[in-house]
Design a protein around this motif. Structure first.
Motif, PDB file in Angstrom:
ATOM      1  N   PHE A 147       0.589   7.414  -2.058  1.00  0.00           N
ATOM      2  CA  PHE A 147       1.135   8.699  -1.630  1.00  0.00           C
ATOM      3  C   PHE A 147       0.418   9.856  -2.324  1.00  0.00           C
ATOM      4  CE2 PHE A 147       5.612   6.994  -0.387  1.00  0.00           C
ATOM      5  CZ  PHE A 147       5.036   6.368   0.710  1.00  0.00           C
ATOM      6  N   SER A 148       0.066   9.661  -3.612  1.00  0.00           N
ATOM      7  CA  SER A 148      -0.580  10.732  -4.369  1.00  0.00           C
ATOM      8  C   SER A 148      -2.037  10.930  -3.961  1.00  0.00           C
ATOM      9  CB  SER A 148      -0.507  10.433  -5.876  1.00  0.00           C
ATOM     10  OG  SER A 148       0.822  10.308  -6.302  1.00  0.00           O
ATOM     11  N   THR A 149      -2.693   9.844  -3.562  1.00  0.00           N
ATOM     12  CA  THR A 149      -4.113   9.928  -3.201  1.00  0.00           C
ATOM     13  C   THR A 149      -4.297  10.471  -1.792  1.00  0.00           C
ATOM     14  OG1 THR A 149      -4.554   8.026  -4.630  1.00  0.00           O
ATOM     15  CG2 THR A 149      -6.268   8.638  -3.045  1.00  0.00           C
ATOM     16  N   HIS A 150      -3.470  10.009  -0.873  1.00  0.00           N
ATOM     17  CA  HIS A 150      -3.586  10.429   0.525  1.00  0.00           C
ATOM     18  C   HIS A 150      -2.390  11.331   0.857  1.00  0.00           C
ATOM     19  CE1 HIS A 150      -5.685   6.515   0.203  1.00  0.00           C
ATOM     20  NE2 HIS A 150      -6.590   7.102   0.991  1.00  0.00           N
ATOM     21  N   ILE A 151      -2.543  12.605   0.518  1.00  0.00           N
ATOM     22  CA  ILE A 151      -1.436  13.540   0.715  1.00  0.00           C
ATOM     23  C   ILE A 151      -1.399  14.019   2.159  1.00  0.00           C
ATOM     24  CG2 ILE A 151      -1.453  14.291  -1.688  1.00  0.00           C
ATOM     25  CD1 ILE A 151      -3.004  16.760  -0.813  1.00  0.00           C
ATOM     26  N   ASN A 152      -0.171  14.362   2.592  1.00  0.00           N
ATOM     27  CA  ASN A 152       0.061  14.893   3.940  1.00  0.00           C
ATOM     28  C   ASN A 152      -0.431  13.938   5.036  1.00  0.00           C
ATOM     29  OD1 ASN A 152       1.239  17.435   3.165  1.00  0.00           O
ATOM     30  ND2 ASN A 152      -0.797  18.098   2.541  1.00  0.00           N
ATOM     31  N   PHE A 153      -0.282  12.630   4.804  1.00  0.00           N
ATOM     32  CA  PHE A 153      -0.656  11.617   5.791  1.00  0.00           C
ATOM     33  C   PHE A 153       0.596  10.900   6.314  1.00  0.00           C
ATOM     34  CE2 PHE A 153      -4.906  12.362   4.638  1.00  0.00           C
ATOM     35  CZ  PHE A 153      -5.753  11.713   5.520  1.00  0.00           C
ATOM     36  N   TRP A 154       1.705  11.619   6.411  1.00  0.00           N
ATOM     37  CA  TRP A 154       2.969  10.978   6.742  1.00  0.00           C
ATOM     38  C   TRP A 154       3.041  10.573   8.211  1.00  0.00           C
ATOM     39  CZ3 TRP A 154       6.119   9.584   2.851  1.00  0.00           C
ATOM     40  CH2 TRP A 154       5.894  10.184   1.609  1.00  0.00           C
ATOM     41  N   VAL A 155       2.354  11.293   9.063  1.00  0.00           N
ATOM     42  CA  VAL A 155       2.377  10.933  10.484  1.00  0.00           C
ATOM     43  C   VAL A 155       1.752   9.556  10.700  1.00  0.00           C
ATOM     44  CG1 VAL A 155       1.534  11.557  12.775  1.00  0.00           C
ATOM     45  CG2 VAL A 155       2.360  13.341  11.225  1.00  0.00           C
ATOM     46  N   SER A 156       0.652   9.318  10.009  1.00  0.00           N
ATOM     47  CA  SER A 156      -0.028   8.023  10.156  1.00  0.00           C
ATOM     48  C   SER A 156       0.772   6.880   9.555  1.00  0.00           C
ATOM     49  CB  SER A 156      -1.413   8.087   9.504  1.00  0.00           C
ATOM     50  OG  SER A 156      -1.300   8.343   8.111  1.00  0.00           O
ATOM     51  N   ARG A 157       1.723   7.183   8.690  1.00  0.00           N
ATOM     52  CA  ARG A 157       2.536   6.119   8.077  1.00  0.00           C
ATOM     53  C   ARG A 157       3.653   5.661   8.996  1.00  0.00           C
ATOM     54  NH1 ARG A 157       2.002   9.734   3.084  1.00  0.00           N
ATOM     55  NH2 ARG A 157       0.269   8.800   1.959  1.00  0.00           N
ATOM     56  N   GLY A 158       3.903   6.376  10.071  1.00  0.00           N
ATOM     57  CA  GLY A 158       4.837   5.925  11.089  1.00  0.00           C
ATOM     58  C   GLY A 158       6.297   6.085  10.719  1.00  0.00           C
ATOM     59  N   GLU A 159       7.108   5.255  11.348  1.00  0.00           N
ATOM     60  CA  GLU A 159       8.553   5.359  11.195  1.00  0.00           C
ATOM     61  C   GLU A 159       9.038   4.823   9.853  1.00  0.00           C
ATOM     62  OE1 GLU A 159      10.474   3.469  14.434  1.00  0.00           O
ATOM     63  OE2 GLU A 159       9.547   4.733  15.972  1.00  0.00           O
ATOM     64  N   GLN A 160       8.318   3.885   9.280  1.00  0.00           N
ATOM     65  CA  GLN A 160       8.767   3.255   8.035  1.00  0.00           C
ATOM     66  C   GLN A 160       7.648   3.315   6.987  1.00  0.00           C
ATOM     67  OE1 GLN A 160      10.051  -0.715   9.132  1.00  0.00           O
ATOM     68  NE2 GLN A 160      12.073   0.042   9.738  1.00  0.00           N
ATOM     69  N   PRO A 161       7.534   4.427   6.293  1.00  0.00           N
ATOM     70  CA  PRO A 161       6.507   4.541   5.245  1.00  0.00           C
ATOM     71  C   PRO A 161       6.780   3.667   4.031  1.00  0.00           C
ATOM     72  CG  PRO A 161       7.913   6.481   5.260  1.00  0.00           C
ATOM     73  CD  PRO A 161       8.292   5.681   6.468  1.00  0.00           C
ATOM     74  N   LEU A 162       8.011   3.164   3.901  1.00  0.00           N
ATOM     75  CA  LEU A 162       8.378   2.344   2.743  1.00  0.00           C
ATOM     76  C   LEU A 162       8.854   0.969   3.192  1.00  0.00           C
ATOM     77  CD1 LEU A 162      10.351   5.036   0.693  1.00  0.00           C
ATOM     78  CD2 LEU A 162       8.099   4.124   0.126  1.00  0.00           C
ATOM     79  N   ASP A 163       8.598  -0.017   2.331  1.00  0.00           N
ATOM     80  CA  ASP A 163       9.030  -1.393   2.598  1.00  0.00           C
ATOM     81  C   ASP A 163       9.860  -1.889   1.415  1.00  0.00           C
ATOM     82  OD1 ASP A 163       8.609  -3.878   4.366  1.00  0.00           O
ATOM     83  OD2 ASP A 163       8.104  -4.601   2.348  1.00  0.00           O
ATOM     84  N   ASP A 164      10.624  -2.975   1.658  1.00  0.00           N
ATOM     85  CA  ASP A 164      11.471  -3.528   0.586  1.00  0.00           C
ATOM     86  C   ASP A 164      10.663  -3.853  -0.666  1.00  0.00           C
ATOM     87  OD1 ASP A 164      13.381  -3.292   2.462  1.00  0.00           O
ATOM     88  OD2 ASP A 164      13.857  -5.430   2.627  1.00  0.00           O
ATOM     89  N   THR A 165       9.446  -4.306  -0.489  1.00  0.00           N
ATOM     90  CA  THR A 165       8.634  -4.712  -1.646  1.00  0.00           C
ATOM     91  C   THR A 165       8.148  -3.524  -2.468  1.00  0.00           C
ATOM     92  OG1 THR A 165       6.641  -4.729  -0.272  1.00  0.00           O
ATOM     93  CG2 THR A 165       7.862  -6.794  -0.475  1.00  0.00           C
TER      94      THR A 165
END
Length: 702
Positions: free
Chosen positions: A318-336
């Motif tokens: 997240f810190s390296t690739h800022i403002n890339f939230w659109v490309s991360r889709g509906e679920q930017p986070l996973d259980d792991t």
């Protein structure tokens, strides 16, 4: 866990039966509570549910005082601070929407802790309530709007230094006595878009924290068992809803989050932002600098205030690739991605301070043998001090500790601090200077704080300013042994005035000898009277730590009037006293000694010695003249401070063994109504360690 030796029969102050009976039987405890109330600016008042069971208190009625074995125990400090004027629609607001202690201490008139409660219902509560209504109006309509441009300037200054995302809003607001719940009003009065966006991020993080905790509590009620996996799923799903790129996320921001923001923070949104069709989530992208990622700031803030620990991988991504939230889709986070749920421990500020102090001490101990280990301890200590300062930002003792650590960072691997000089151009020197400035502003009459700052300025080559602060320290406490010694060194090394420096060295030695003799005498008395040794240790510590509170008149005024330095009978036995002359009189005195005249406009920083007769009139007990009540904060005596080498330098000679109760009586002179309120700081609903929506008041309120 500590178990107090108290029962229902030991109560001597306050009420433990919901105000049916108000106790105030102990005159000794009453005097102490009155003195504590004066320091906190809390108003005395009659309270009780019935006239027959009522009494006068200097604290909330449900604060209990118990007397056991010649000791007093106080319980239930949650409502010590007065409440703000109740907001319509908020039930029982007077129990948890309390004013900040920094605001209350500076307010011109004492305020009542029991305002708007049933405890004063039968005792003409109108006056108490009216005073709180005026105080709340002043806070929200005058102080907060006036602070908004100041806060904006502070934030812009940090933005120019690339520290914008690290700006501590909580500490900045609390230092002015402003609650976090007024963030919306502050944002409303700001004009800078970046500053308004950062405040918006902070408000959203606090609303998200409360919503997330509500969901976790609901799941706990259904499951009835503390399993880890179900709660991980809730956290990940909720944060994906918050940060993901989908229609459900936009709907949550537009309805749920917007409603919560408007309800929790007054004036948090503009008219346009409050409209139902306004895409609230887009405000996170309002930063003028593309390198600022609003969603990342929100994600990091949620981690901190909720105690969540995500993996190093996801944080780096997240810190390296800022403002890339659109490309991360509906679920930017996973259980792991969630390593640990973490625990947010709520405790009193004093515990955080103790942890920070311990780490600072460990750093000092390791400095001589392992500087790298010491630096690690210093870093952890600074984190703890920062946490403690967020709730008590005017604590000069903690501020001085932070300045000392910043000075250690200046040294690097150097070991001899005495020969080390600093440059105010260095960022660490500027950091230390800012901490010292905050400490001197918080407690302008603390001799030791002024002395520490003088030493720092001396090492920075600020000779003129250093001498001014040395003299200010000695004006407040002429018997500050450490300052007498250091100022003597200053006169010798910096000014070359060896003869005058010798007088300060002599006075320092005399003060030290008198203190040591007084302590030996007291220890001898305790031994013959079968008094416990703990009493001797307590008195000895007190006498070494509390500087002689001589002031009443200014130090230079006493010099002009040829009044003895100290009101203590013991110190008056000395044959001479060292006195610093006023600045404007020094050149005249120097010229008089040489038989010449002083040219107009010239002055001398030379310090002269004035000898006073043994029978000089004693100085009346009191404290330094205070300034405007809205800018002057009265602080209780601080604990012993450690010098930069880890040694105790607070051996301040003050032999004034007046009776403690007489001292309290003199301290209360000049205070309106003679009786004003209690001790301890109430937990405000907006501190970082307090859940905003779940604050609990006292268990004994009507």
């Amino acid at each position: 866990m500590s178990i107090l030796p108290i029962t229902k029969q030991t109560i001597v102050y306050g009420s433990n039966d919901y105000g049916q009976t108000i106790h105030a039987e102990s005159e000794q405890l009453n005097r102490k509570m009155r003195l504590a109330a004066k320091k906190l600016n809390i108003k005395s008042h009659y309270c009780g549910m019935t006239p027959s069971g009522s009494n006068r208190l200097w604290s909330p009625a449900d604060l209990e005082g118990h007397a056991v074995d010649d000791r007093f125990y106080l319980l239930d400090f949650s409502r010590v601070m007065p409440p703000e004027y109740p907001k319509p629609g908020v039930k029982m607001a007077h129990l948890f929407r309390l004013l900040r202690p920094e605001f209350v201490r500076k307010y011109p008139v004492p305020l009542c802790s029991d305002a708007f409660s049933g405890f004063i219902r039968v005792h003409n509560p109108e006056q108490h309530n009216l005073e709180l209504q005026k105080a709340t109006h002043y806070l929200t309509q005058v102080l907060v709007p006036a602070f908004a441009p100041q806060l904006q300037r502070l934030m812009v200054a940090d933005y120019s230094k690339a520290h914008f995302e690290q700006f501590n809003l909580t500490e900045a607001l609390h230092s002015r006595g402003i609650n976090i719940r007024y963030l919306g009003i502050l944002r409303h009065h700001m004009t800078d878009k970046d500053c308004k966006t950062l405040i918006f991020v902070e408000m959203c993080a606090r609303v998200v924290k409360n919503n997330l905790r509500l969901r976790l509590r609901e799941r706990m009620r259904k499951l009835g068992m503390p399993l880890d996996e179900p709660y991980r799923r809730i956290i990940i799903d909720f944060l994906n809803l918050l940060l993901g790129h989908n229609d459900q996320s936009e709907e949550y921001w537009a309805k749920n989050l917007k409603t919560s923001l408007i309800r929790k923070f007054e004036l948090s949104l503009t008219e346009e932002e409050a409209r139902p069709n306004f895409p609230l989530k887009c405000i996170l992208d309002y930063f003028s600098d593309n390198s600022m990622d609003g969603k990342l700031l929100l994600f990091n803030r949620i981690q901190k205030i909720c105690g969540l620990k995500f993996s190093q991988r996801i944080n780096e991504e997240f810190s390296t690739h800022i403002n890339f939230w659109v490309s991360r889709g509906e679920q930017p986070l996973d259980d792991t991605d969630l390593d640990e749920l973490g625990v947010r421990v709520k405790h009193m500020n004093i515990i955080t301070y103790a942890q920070a102090y311990s780490l600072h001490l460990k750093g000092n101990m390791a400095w001589g043998t392992n500087p790298l280990t010491a630096q690690r301890f210093y870093k952890m200590a600074m984190e703890k001090f920062a946490e403690a300062l967020s709730t008590d930002p005017t604590n000069s003792d903690m501020l001085c500790h932070c300045a000392e650590i910043a000075m250690r960072n200046l040294e690097g691997v150097e070991q001899n601090l005495a020969d080390f000089s600093f440059s105010l151009d260095d960022p660490h020197a500027q950091e230390a200077n800012n901490y010292f400035l905050r400490a001197t502003a918080a407690t302008p009459n603390d001799s030791y704080v002024l002395f520490q700052y003088a030493q720092f300025l001396d090492k920075c080559g600020q000779i003129q300013k250093a001498e001014d602060f040395y003299l200010r320290s000695l004006e407040i406490n002429p018997n500050n042994v450490a300052c007498l010694q250091e100022y003597g060194n200053f006169l010798t090394i910096r000014k070359g005035h060896h003869d005058e420096a010798e007088q300060f060295f002599l006075r320092s030695s005399k003060c030290t000898e008198l203190i040591q003799q007084a302590l030996r005498d007291e220890a001898s008395e305790a031994g013959t009277s079968q008094r416990p040794l703990s009493h001797v240790r307590h008195r000895s510590k007190k006498d070494l730590q509390n500087l002689s509170q001589l002031a009443g008149h200014s130090f230079r005024e006493r010099a002009r009037n040829e009044i003895n330095l100290c009101s203590s009978p013991t110190l008056r036995e000395t044959s001479d006293e060292v006195m610093v002359q006023p600045k404007k009189d020094r050149a005249k005195s120097r010229a008089a000694k040489s038989g010449g005249d002083v040219e107009p406009g010239t002055s001398s920083r030379r310090v002269n010695v004035v000898l006073f007769p043994v029978n000089a009139a004693p100085l009346p007990a009191g404290s330094a003249a205070t300034s405007d009540p809205m800018t002057q904060i009265t602080q209780p005596p601080t604990a012993s401070k450690q010098d930069l080498n880890g040694n105790d330098r607070a051996i301040n000679a003050s032999i004034a063994y007046e009776d403690e109760e007489a001292e309290q009586t003199s301290d209360m002179s000049g205070y309106e109504n003679d009786d004003e309120l209690s001790d301890a700081e109430a937990d405000n609903d907006d501190d970082d360690d307090v859940d905003d929506d779940d604050d609990q008041g006292s268990n004994h309120h009507p």
